[in-house]
Design a protein around this motif. Structure first.
Motif, PDB file in Angstrom:
ATOM      1  N   UNK A   1     -19.416  18.279  -8.417  1.00 37.68           N
ATOM      2  CA  UNK A   1     -19.061  19.447  -7.623  1.00 37.68           C
ATOM      3  C   UNK A   1     -19.214  19.089  -6.150  1.00 37.68           C
ATOM      4  N   UNK A   2     -18.101  19.173  -5.399  1.00 36.48           N
ATOM      5  CA  UNK A   2     -18.140  18.854  -3.974  1.00 36.48           C
ATOM      6  C   UNK A   2     -18.294  20.150  -3.178  1.00 36.48           C
ATOM      7  N   UNK A   3     -19.415  20.283  -2.495  1.00 40.88           N
ATOM      8  CA  UNK A   3     -19.684  21.472  -1.687  1.00 40.88           C
ATOM      9  C   UNK A   3     -18.886  21.397  -0.397  1.00 40.88           C
ATOM     10  N   UNK A   4     -18.125  22.430  -0.116  1.00 46.75           N
ATOM     11  CA  UNK A   4     -17.261  22.436   1.054  1.00 46.75           C
ATOM     12  C   UNK A   4     -18.067  22.331   2.343  1.00 46.75           C
ATOM     13  N   UNK A   5     -17.506  21.596   3.288  1.00 43.86           N
ATOM     14  CA  UNK A   5     -18.192  21.369   4.565  1.00 43.86           C
ATOM     15  C   UNK A   5     -18.442  22.656   5.348  1.00 43.86           C
ATOM     16  N   UNK A   6     -17.680  23.715   5.063  1.00 45.68           N
ATOM     17  CA  UNK A   6     -17.887  24.971   5.784  1.00 45.68           C
ATOM     18  C   UNK A   6     -19.291  25.527   5.553  1.00 45.68           C
ATOM     19  N   UNK A   7     -19.918  25.184   4.425  1.00 47.26           N
ATOM     20  CA  UNK A   7     -21.288  25.615   4.158  1.00 47.26           C
ATOM     21  C   UNK A   7     -22.301  24.668   4.799  1.00 47.26           C
ATOM     22  N   UNK A   8     -21.911  23.439   5.063  1.00 42.76           N
ATOM     23  CA  UNK A   8     -22.824  22.421   5.559  1.00 42.76           C
ATOM     24  C   UNK A   8     -22.920  22.448   7.079  1.00 42.76           C
ATOM     25  N   UNK A   9     -21.832  22.788   7.742  1.00 43.68           N
ATOM     26  CA  UNK A   9     -21.749  22.725   9.203  1.00 43.68           C
ATOM     27  C   UNK A   9     -22.923  23.405   9.892  1.00 43.68           C
ATOM     28  N   UNK A  10     -23.307  24.590   9.464  1.00 46.38           N
ATOM     29  CA  UNK A  10     -24.387  25.335  10.119  1.00 46.38           C
ATOM     30  C   UNK A  10     -25.601  25.520   9.216  1.00 46.38           C
TER      31      UNK A  10
ATOM     32  N   UNK B   1     -28.390  24.203   8.999  1.00 40.14           N
ATOM     33  CA  UNK B   1     -29.708  24.205   9.630  1.00 40.14           C
ATOM     34  C   UNK B   1     -29.987  25.472  10.441  1.00 40.14           C
ATOM     35  N   UNK B   2     -28.963  26.264  10.729  1.00 35.00           N
ATOM     36  CA  UNK B   2     -29.134  27.486  11.520  1.00 35.00           C
ATOM     37  C   UNK B   2     -28.793  28.759  10.755  1.00 35.00           C
ATOM     38  N   UNK B   3     -28.107  28.610   9.631  1.00 37.67           N
ATOM     39  CA  UNK B   3     -27.607  29.768   8.881  1.00 37.67           C
ATOM     40  C   UNK B   3     -28.311  29.846   7.523  1.00 37.67           C
ATOM     41  N   UNK B   4     -29.264  30.749   7.424  1.00 38.93           N
ATOM     42  CA  UNK B   4     -30.051  30.878   6.199  1.00 38.93           C
ATOM     43  C   UNK B   4     -29.190  31.254   4.988  1.00 38.93           C
ATOM     44  N   UNK B   5     -28.150  32.048   5.203  1.00 40.27           N
ATOM     45  CA  UNK B   5     -27.271  32.437   4.098  1.00 40.27           C
ATOM     46  C   UNK B   5     -26.537  31.202   3.560  1.00 40.27           C
TER      47      UNK B   5
ATOM     48  N   UNK C   1     -28.989  29.283   1.478  1.00 37.27           N
ATOM     49  CA  UNK C   1     -29.252  29.933   0.189  1.00 37.27           C
ATOM     50  C   UNK C   1     -28.087  29.734  -0.783  1.00 37.27           C
ATOM     51  N   UNK C   2     -26.869  29.836  -0.271  1.00 33.99           N
ATOM     52  CA  UNK C   2     -25.693  29.634  -1.124  1.00 33.99           C
ATOM     53  C   UNK C   2     -25.669  28.201  -1.652  1.00 33.99           C
ATOM     54  N   UNK C   3     -25.842  27.234  -0.756  1.00 38.00           N
ATOM     55  CA  UNK C   3     -25.816  25.825  -1.152  1.00 38.00           C
ATOM     56  C   UNK C   3     -26.917  25.520  -2.158  1.00 38.00           C
ATOM     57  N   UNK C   4     -28.152  25.978  -1.889  1.00 38.67           N
ATOM     58  CA  UNK C   4     -29.250  25.687  -2.830  1.00 38.67           C
ATOM     59  C   UNK C   4     -29.028  26.331  -4.180  1.00 38.67           C
TER      60      UNK C   4
ATOM     61  N   UNK D   1     -21.471  16.030   6.360  1.00 37.98           N
ATOM     62  CA  UNK D   1     -22.798  15.844   6.954  1.00 37.98           C
ATOM     63  C   UNK D   1     -22.643  15.055   8.247  1.00 37.98           C
ATOM     64  N   UNK D   2     -23.144  15.646   9.332  1.00 41.03           N
ATOM     65  CA  UNK D   2     -22.989  15.025  10.644  1.00 41.03           C
ATOM     66  C   UNK D   2     -24.304  14.688  11.324  1.00 41.03           C
ATOM     67  N   UNK D   3     -25.433  15.159  10.782  1.00 41.68           N
ATOM     68  CA  UNK D   3     -26.702  14.838  11.432  1.00 41.68           C
ATOM     69  C   UNK D   3     -27.836  14.726  10.414  1.00 41.68           C
ATOM     70  N   UNK D   4     -28.963  14.181  10.868  1.00 43.29           N
ATOM     71  CA  UNK D   4     -30.105  13.932   9.992  1.00 43.29           C
ATOM     72  C   UNK D   4     -30.752  15.215   9.473  1.00 43.29           C
ATOM     73  N   UNK D   5     -30.677  16.293  10.233  1.00 37.10           N
ATOM     74  CA  UNK D   5     -31.260  17.560   9.786  1.00 37.10           C
ATOM     75  C   UNK D   5     -30.497  18.076   8.570  1.00 37.10           C
ATOM     76  N   UNK D   6     -29.181  18.059   8.636  1.00 38.97           N
ATOM     77  CA  UNK D   6     -28.369  18.474   7.489  1.00 38.97           C
ATOM     78  C   UNK D   6     -28.691  17.600   6.275  1.00 38.97           C
TER      79      UNK D   6
END
Length: 136
Positions: free
Chosen positions: A49-58, A60-64, A67-70, A88-93
């Motif tokens: 299952x490939x998680x769309x980047x639209x959920x990954x982009x934010x 680290x700042x978007x709790x929703x 929660x969706x990704x987890x 994925x563009x940074x180490x935090x993500x």
């Protein structure tokens, strides 16, 4: 296309099962957008299952988004489906996704698009970054 495959879901699932029987692994791309739905995780015999980047982009700042990704990762694991996060563009993500249990990742953090003649050079690098917790 998704429209054609999902217009006769029983036929699509039958054909997908035949492919899996041959050893083909099946992925659902861009999960969370378009035709993807949680109900398809119950029906379709996918292996990745490939998680769309639209959920990954934010993430680290978007709790929703987190929660969706987890939740999707937990559901996929319960169905023995591997997960990969796009964009994925940074180490935090990367760290957040590791903690959430994501199996694989792709994005500019690991490499940017390149011409074919540069690919071998990329793979030969000593410090190649890899996101596969099972190999670390």
């Amino acid at each position: 296309t998704e429209t054609l495959a999902l217009s006769d879901i029983d036929f699509a699932v039958d054909q997908m099962n035949k492919l899996r029987d041959l050893g083909v692994k099946l992925a659902m791309d861009d999960f969370g957008t378009g035709y993807s739905s949680l109900s398809y995780l119950q029906i379709l015999p996918i292996t990745l299952l490939k998680l769309d980047r639209s959920f990954i982009t934010d993430i680290e700042h978007d709790n929703i988004a987190y929660e969706i990704v987890s939740a999707v990762i937990r559901i996929a694991k319960s169905k023995k489906i591997e997960t990969i996060a796009e964009g994925i563009e940074n180490n935090v993500q990367e760290s957040i996704l590791r903690m959430a249990g994501c199996d694989y990742a792709q994005g500019y953090l690991y490499g940017k698009p390149m011409p074919p003649e540069k690919i071998q050079e990329y793979f030969d690098m000593d410090e190649k970054r890899e996101f596969n917790p099972r190999k670390r």
